[in-house]
Scaffold this active site. Structure first.
Site, short mmCIF file in Angstrom:
data_model
loop_
_atom_site.label_atom_id
_atom_site.label_comp_id
_atom_site.label_asym_id
_atom_site.label_seq_id
_atom_site.Cartn_x
_atom_site.Cartn_y
_atom_site.Cartn_z
N HIS A 127 0.83 -1.22 0.00
CA HIS A 127 0.00 0.00 0.00
C HIS A 127 0.86 1.26 0.00
CE1 HIS A 127 0.10 1.43 4.30
NE2 HIS A 127 0.26 0.15 4.60
N ASP A 149 6.02 3.18 6.42
CA ASP A 149 4.75 2.45 6.40
C ASP A 149 3.80 3.19 5.48
OD1 ASP A 149 2.46 1.03 6.93
OD2 ASP A 149 2.26 1.70 9.00
N GLU A 161 -5.21 1.56 2.62
CA GLU A 161 -4.99 0.47 3.57
C GLU A 161 -5.17 0.94 5.00
OE1 GLU A 161 -2.64 -2.17 6.35
OE2 GLU A 161 -2.46 -0.02 5.93
N GLU A 162 -4.70 2.15 5.29
CA GLU A 162 -4.69 2.64 6.67
C GLU A 162 -6.08 2.88 7.24
OE1 GLU A 162 -2.22 2.59 8.52
OE2 GLU A 162 -0.40 2.82 7.33
N HIS A 220 3.95 4.21 13.05
CA HIS A 220 2.92 5.24 13.18
C HIS A 220 3.38 6.42 14.04
CE1 HIS A 220 -0.91 2.95 11.71
NE2 HIS A 220 0.15 2.72 10.94
#
Length: 356
Positions: A67, A179, A213-214, A323
């Site tokens: 992603h 990420d 995706e998140e 994150h």
């Protein structure tokens, strides 16, 4: 003297692209620029996925998914003094939002700001112990009124932290959105390298840079329906547990620089897992294992349940401080993951899906 580590331009550009879930246009443009010309077919869908295909008549159909979206903020309100309030896109740790430089994406270009809250000097003892709630944090863009602020930004504009890629030692890098820009890079780079080889794959390879995706693996859901793969591997980041305050009895044992993490558990097809391990051994790539007893928090959870079900694997890049605005990755692990997936794709043979 040690030679400085060189970050691949494709990866560097993805890491600099600002692409909160639902606003992935900058990352899409990077993926288009580096992958489209290597693909035999190239497509996009209404959710913003990018789908690159190599060997379109091949069998079985292998889908690689990484992603390209990241965490962000979305502007929801401007008060009369011109301070902006926001909601979060994705799973933020509220304790690290305050005091950050941010960039707001607007119709007229980027607007810089700072996340603010009451200074510690103006707090009592109880206030100092408390994590502020979202509505107690604001973005300051230097505006003097609501009208002035709304001349520069609009409700619904998105923002990201203003923390860029930096190598801090050798191949160890920090960035706000490893990420999962590393996953999008890996699936695209795998296709690019395989396209340069003279020997054709047996498989049809579809490398997908997925969106959203998140906020619920949404892009992977539509991409899986469109591709209809026999076999799929999701590539994401995983927790490196080799730092203080991370009990291995609770979180397993994985480390930065230890190689890609191959997952096992109900979300993972046992054959795909075994083939990934076999490919790592054949290519002499160090790898690590993790066990997850439930649907993983990755695109793999959506892909496995696509259409009539997909034989799915998951490979993760070890990452510290997930994150947060300063995630940490060893870029050697990223390169190892590309090599692993190249070997995995090469090893697939026609009819392999009949083994499931």
């Amino acid at each position: 003297m040690t030679k400085p580590y060189s970050v691949p331009p494709f990866l560097s550009e993805l890491l600099h692209a600002r692409s909160p879930s639902g606003a992935e246009n900058e990352a899409q443009a990077v993926f288009d620029r580096h992958v489209k010309s290597a693909a035999d077919a190239y497509a996009k869908d209404a959710l913003g996925n990018r789908l690159a295909t190599l060997n379109p008549k091949g069998d079985p159909v292998l889908m690689l998914a990484g992603h390209m979206d990241e965490l962000g903020l979305i502007i929801t309100y401007v008060n009369k003094e011109g301070f902006l309030y926001f909601d979060t896109i994705g799973g933020h740790d509220l304790s690290v939002i305050s005091g950050r430089r941010v960039v707001i994406q607007t119709a007229n270009g980027p607007v810089k700001g700072v996340t603010g809250k009451r200074a510690i000097h103006l707090m009592d003892d109880e206030d100092r112990k408390r994590v502020p709630k979202k509505h107690e944090i604001w973005i300051d863009i230097g505006a003097r009124s609501k009208d002035e602020a709304l001349e520069r930004i609009s409700i619904g504009d998105v923002a990201t932290y203003d923390h860029e890629l930096e190598l801090i030692h050798g191949s160890i890098g920090t960035a706000r959105a490893f990420d999962n820009k590393v996953g999008a890079y890996i699936v695209g780079e795998t296709l690019v390298r395989l396209a340069k080889e003279k020997k054709r794959l047996a498989a049809r390879l579809v490398s997908v840079a997925t969106s959203q995706e998140e906020i619920g693996t949404r892009g992977a859901t539509t991409a899986t329906y469109l591709v209809n793969p026999h076999i799929a591997v999701a590539i994401d980041v995983g927790h490196a547990t080799d730092h203080p305050d991370c009990d291995n009895r609770k979180f397993g044992e994985t480390k930065l620089g230890g190689g890609p993490i191959i997952c096992r558990g109900p979300n993972i097809n046992p054959k795909v897992y075994a083939w990934l391990v076999e490919a790592a051994k054949k290519a002499k790539i160090p790898y690590q294992l993790e066990a997850d007893p439930r649907p993983t928090g990755t695109d793999a959870r959506a892909i496995q349940m696509g259409r009539g079900g997909v034989a799915t694997g998951l490979v993760s890049i070890p990452l510290r401080y997930m994150h947060t605005p300063s995630e940490l990755v060893d870029l050697e692990d990223v390169e190892r993951c590309v090599k692993l997936l190249v070997e995995f794709a090469r090893g697939l043979e026609s009819g392999d899906y009949a083994h499931f």
